[in-house]
Motif scaffolding. Structure first.
Motif, PDB file in Angstrom:
ATOM      1  N   ASP A  27       5.266  14.284  12.332  1.00  0.00           N
ATOM      2  CA  ASP A  27       4.949  13.860  13.696  1.00  0.00           C
ATOM      3  C   ASP A  27       3.582  14.368  14.123  1.00  0.00           C
ATOM      4  O   ASP A  27       2.811  13.650  14.776  1.00  0.00           O
ATOM      5  N   ALA A  28       3.268  15.604  13.747  1.00  0.00           N
ATOM      6  CA  ALA A  28       1.952  16.160  14.064  1.00  0.00           C
ATOM      7  C   ALA A  28       0.860  15.403  13.326  1.00  0.00           C
ATOM      8  O   ALA A  28      -0.219  15.140  13.877  1.00  0.00           O
ATOM      9  N   ALA A  29       1.127  15.044  12.085  1.00  0.00           N
ATOM     10  CA  ALA A  29       0.148  14.292  11.296  1.00  0.00           C
ATOM     11  C   ALA A  29      -0.097  12.917  11.907  1.00  0.00           C
ATOM     12  O   ALA A  29      -1.238  12.447  11.948  1.00  0.00           O
ATOM     13  N   ALA A  31       0.077  12.101  15.047  1.00  0.00           N
ATOM     14  CA  ALA A  31      -0.772  12.303  16.222  1.00  0.00           C
ATOM     15  C   ALA A  31      -2.201  12.640  15.811  1.00  0.00           C
ATOM     16  O   ALA A  31      -3.171  12.111  16.367  1.00  0.00           O
ATOM     17  N   GLU A  32      -2.338  13.515  14.821  1.00  0.00           N
ATOM     18  CA  GLU A  32      -3.668  13.970  14.387  1.00  0.00           C
ATOM     19  C   GLU A  32      -4.458  12.841  13.724  1.00  0.00           C
ATOM     20  O   GLU A  32      -5.620  12.573  14.082  1.00  0.00           O
ATOM     21  N   PHE A  33      -3.853  12.165  12.765  1.00  0.00           N
ATOM     22  CA  PHE A  33      -4.535  11.061  12.098  1.00  0.00           C
ATOM     23  C   PHE A  33      -4.793   9.913  13.077  1.00  0.00           C
ATOM     24  O   PHE A  33      -5.810   9.231  12.987  1.00  0.00           O
ATOM     25  N   GLY A  34      -3.845   9.699  14.001  1.00  0.00           N
ATOM     26  CA  GLY A  34      -4.018   8.642  14.981  1.00  0.00           C
ATOM     27  C   GLY A  34      -5.191   8.896  15.909  1.00  0.00           C
ATOM     28  O   GLY A  34      -5.888   7.967  16.316  1.00  0.00           O
ATOM     29  N   GLU A  35      -5.427  10.159  16.243  1.00  0.00           N
ATOM     30  CA  GLU A  35      -6.530  10.514  17.138  1.00  0.00           C
ATOM     31  C   GLU A  35      -7.874  10.625  16.418  1.00  0.00           C
ATOM     32  O   GLU A  35      -8.897  10.132  16.905  1.00  0.00           O
ATOM     33  N   LYS A  36      -7.861  11.278  15.257  1.00  0.00           N
ATOM     34  CA  LYS A  36      -9.114  11.638  14.604  1.00  0.00           C
ATOM     35  C   LYS A  36      -9.423  10.835  13.346  1.00  0.00           C
ATOM     36  O   LYS A  36     -10.563  10.849  12.869  1.00  0.00           O
TER      37      LYS A  36
END
Length: 202
Positions: A27-29, A31-36
């Protein structure tokens, strides 16, 4: 058209706690990949966002690349699992079922806007998983259409072209009304698209 199995890249947790930790990393990945994006994200930033120790990451994933591949597979499965129960409750015909499936996908896309950036990047970062995502999605659509044709519900014999055309419509409607527009009535969007299918396939 046959479904494609992408190579499994996640290590299966042995405990419920392990499954929760792995889920938190995924889930963190997302969010992270989706943002950056893939290249600007780091394992450290993902584990911080997930609230897990850096060492825990390597218990489940060998590398950032392995995590990204696992995430593409995971998101593809989550789309399937979001749509399947809705379809299972649908008692109508094939055309109506495709409208129900589209509405469920639009809902998923609105809740998980990051899926578009992740799947788009997968073409270059994880091409096998990118290919499997689309092939498997189209295969599920074609299977539904073929079953409906066998029941006499469709006016034409469905082919891979029909499945990919429906999937393409769904993908871009999800982009427009799931990602770009957060207020459109998704049921109305699905109904308008469904009318195209009714006239084209019914």
């Amino acid at each position: 058209m046959d479904a494609v199995a992408a190579p499994k890249v996640m290590r299966e947790p042995r405990t419920e706690r392990g499954r929760r930790t792995q889920r938190a990393i995924l889930d963190a990945a997302a969010a992270e990949f989706g943002e950056k994006g893939f290249h600007e994200s780091s394992i450290v930033s993902i584990t911080i966002r997930a609230g897990v120790a850096l060492g825990s990451f390597y218990t489940y994933f060998e590398s950032k690349e392995a995590l990204f591949k696992a995430l593409v597979q995971d998101m593809s499965c989550r789309v399937r699992d979001h749509v399947a129960p809705v379809l299972a409750r649908h008692g109508g015909g094939a055309i109506g079922a495709e409208g129900i499936a589209l509405a469920a996908f639009l809902d998923f896309a609105r809740q998980h806007k990051e899926i578009y950036r992740i799947i788009d990047e997968a073409e270059f970062v994880a091409p096998e998983d990118w290919r499997a995502h689309y092939l498997n999605t189209a295969a599920r659509i074609l299977e539904r259409l073929q079953a409906a044709h066998a029941k006499g519900e469709l006016g034409v014999e469905p082919s891979e072209v029909h499945a990919w055309a429906i999937m393409g419509m769904n993908v871009f409607l999800g982009l427009r009304f799931g990602v770009m527009d957060g207020i459109a009535d998704l049921a109305e969007v699905a109904a308008a698209a469904n009318a195209l299918l009714k006239d084209g396939l019914g």
